[in-house]
Design an enzyme around this catalytic site. Structure first.
Site, mmCIF file in Angstrom:
data_model
loop_
_atom_site.group_PDB
_atom_site.id
_atom_site.type_symbol
_atom_site.label_atom_id
_atom_site.label_comp_id
_atom_site.label_asym_id
_atom_site.label_seq_id
_atom_site.Cartn_x
_atom_site.Cartn_y
_atom_site.Cartn_z
ATOM 1 N N GLU A 52 0.827 -1.213 0.000
ATOM 2 C CA GLU A 52 0.000 0.000 0.000
ATOM 3 C C GLU A 52 0.858 1.259 0.000
ATOM 4 O O GLU A 52 0.517 2.244 -0.637
ATOM 5 C CB GLU A 52 -0.952 0.010 1.208
ATOM 6 C CG GLU A 52 -2.067 -1.023 1.128
ATOM 7 C CD GLU A 52 -2.995 -0.839 -0.074
ATOM 8 O OE1 GLU A 52 -3.001 0.250 -0.670
ATOM 9 O OE2 GLU A 52 -3.699 -1.800 -0.432
ATOM 10 N N TYR A 135 -6.239 6.051 4.763
ATOM 11 C CA TYR A 135 -6.418 5.047 3.711
ATOM 12 C C TYR A 135 -5.581 3.787 4.006
ATOM 13 O O TYR A 135 -6.087 2.666 3.974
ATOM 14 C CB TYR A 135 -6.022 5.620 2.330
ATOM 15 C CG TYR A 135 -5.872 4.507 1.342
ATOM 16 C CD1 TYR A 135 -7.000 3.873 0.824
ATOM 17 C CD2 TYR A 135 -4.612 4.006 0.994
ATOM 18 C CE1 TYR A 135 -6.880 2.784 -0.022
ATOM 19 C CE2 TYR A 135 -4.485 2.929 0.151
ATOM 20 C CZ TYR A 135 -5.620 2.317 -0.356
ATOM 21 O OH TYR A 135 -5.494 1.231 -1.171
ATOM 22 N N ASP A 153 -9.372 5.740 -1.258
ATOM 23 C CA ASP A 153 -8.301 6.385 -2.017
ATOM 24 C C ASP A 153 -8.910 7.099 -3.232
ATOM 25 O O ASP A 153 -10.143 7.199 -3.352
ATOM 26 C CB ASP A 153 -7.241 5.355 -2.441
ATOM 27 C CG ASP A 153 -7.774 4.357 -3.458
ATOM 28 O OD1 ASP A 153 -9.000 4.349 -3.719
ATOM 29 O OD2 ASP A 153 -6.970 3.587 -4.012
#
Ligand code: SF4
Length: 365
Positions: A52, A135, A153
């Protein structure tokens, strides 16, 4: 689409029936059609976290080889925590936005030091780690720990803007908060991780920024923008300021088989990284004279100096218009600026150099 309105937040929540259609359609589409990405092979929180962070501001295709190399070099959070800063930045070389690597490294050390290497599974603790925003926290908690936490996102914001025909500016914080509330309302109790990933996947593969593939979309039947024919007009986003143009001079200073590298300051752009000697706010016209003066101050005797190339590089807020000046010195003198050092030209491969300098070296060689 029937809705329920929350006055305080000015959010129109979709009806229970719509929520059910979205959940079922998205999950079954995701289960059948999702891409086989390396970080989807397990639900280990550390590997999800690394992926991520790498995926922020970077395309999936670019990230895959970096992710695989990084995980090979640092297969566990303990390996990452024990690594030196230089090793981590070197493994990140080419991905850009190096503060992501530094924050990840610092947070890995904290997780090992404070939590015995277990990535925290509650929102408050995980959000306190360096570089972990709402996020990333939502992605890790939902995918690795199956917690019902939104992960909103840019992809998800775009999907929601269209699905619910929202005209709010997606660059604003209040819109993000609104989208997070909508996501909370939509996430099913039994599959938060898959649902969050399905939303991201839909934004990446079907509901793309330009030319959304509405004909193949699993939630087309309940999509407001599609029914109104306004999918290409959404989302709305206030234009960001373009990056500021800055004239920059980069010097390629050599003597025999040696060249000078510079450690950048510990603040600002590319902080703490190795580079070639660089000056902002010097134009091409002034480049040679300015560098002659700098060398004279340091009593470095120049054998040859000339402009050898130009290139441009755009960071998020700065647009460097670079003049590259090659300086050949008479002697490999030691009286350099404090952040400069001589290295053998062959050693350039072994140090972590930001992309902009790799581009400059490509041009030079
Ligand atoms: S129908 Fe089109 S606009 Fe609506 S969510 Fe699907 S791809 Fe996006």
């Amino acid at each position: 689409m029937a809705t329920r309105k929350s006055k305080a937040l000015n959010i129109e929540y979709p009806s229970a029936e719509t929520v059910q259609i979205i959940q079922q359609s998205l999950l079954s589409w995701y289960q059948n059609d999702h891409r086989d990405l390396p970080w989807r092979k397990n639900t280990d929180p550390y590997s999800i976290w690394v992926s991520e962070i790498m995926l922020q501001q970077t395309r999936v295709d670019t990230v895959i080889p970096y992710y695989e190399r990084f995980m090979k070099q640092f297969p566990t959070i303990f390996d990452l925590a024990q690594a030196t800063d230089e090793q981590v930045v070197k493994a990140w070389e080419g991905l850009g936005y190096y503060s992501r690597a530094r924050n990840l490294h610092a947070a890995a050390k904290e997780v090992v030091g404070k939590y015995g290497g277990r990535v925290p599974d509650d929102l408050i603790t995980i959000s306190s780690l360096k570089g972990v925003g709402p996020y990333t926290a939502g992605a890790i908690l939902s995918i690795a720990y199956n917690k019902k936490v939104p992960a909103v996102d840019g992809n998800v914001m775009r999907v929601f803007s269209r699905l619910f025909a929202l005209t709010d500016d997606i660059a604003s914080i209040s819109t993000r908060k609104k989208m997070e509330k909508i996501a909370e309302h939509l996430i099913p109790d039994d599959a938060p991780g898959d649902f969050n990933q399905a939303l991201m996947e839909l934004g990446a593969m079907i509901c793309t920024p330009t030319s959304p593939q509405c004909l193949f979309c699993p939630v087309q039947s309940v999509c407001n923008a599609y029914h109104q024919g306004i999918q290409e007009e959404l989302p709305r986003k206030k234009k960001a300021k373009p990056p500021q143009e800055v004239p920059v001079v980069v010097a390629w200073i050599t003597c025999d088989e040696y060249c000078v590298v510079e450690k950048r300051e510990n603040h600002g752009l590319l902080r703490g990284m190795w580079s070639l000697p660089t000056w902002e706010e010097i134009t091409e016209e002034d480049a040679v004279e300015s560098l002659q003066n700098i060398c004279a101050e340091k009593q470095l005797s120049i054998k040859d100096i000339r402009i050898v190339g130009k290139l441009e590089h755009i960071f998020s807020h700065r647009h460097w218009k670079i003049t590259i000046v090659a300086i050949h010195l008479e002697k490999k003198q030691d009286q350099l600026l404090s952040r400069w050092k001589w290295i053998n030209i062959d050693e350039l491969e072994q140090i972590a150099l930001p992309n902009v300098y790799r581009k400059a070296l490509d041009l030079l060689f």
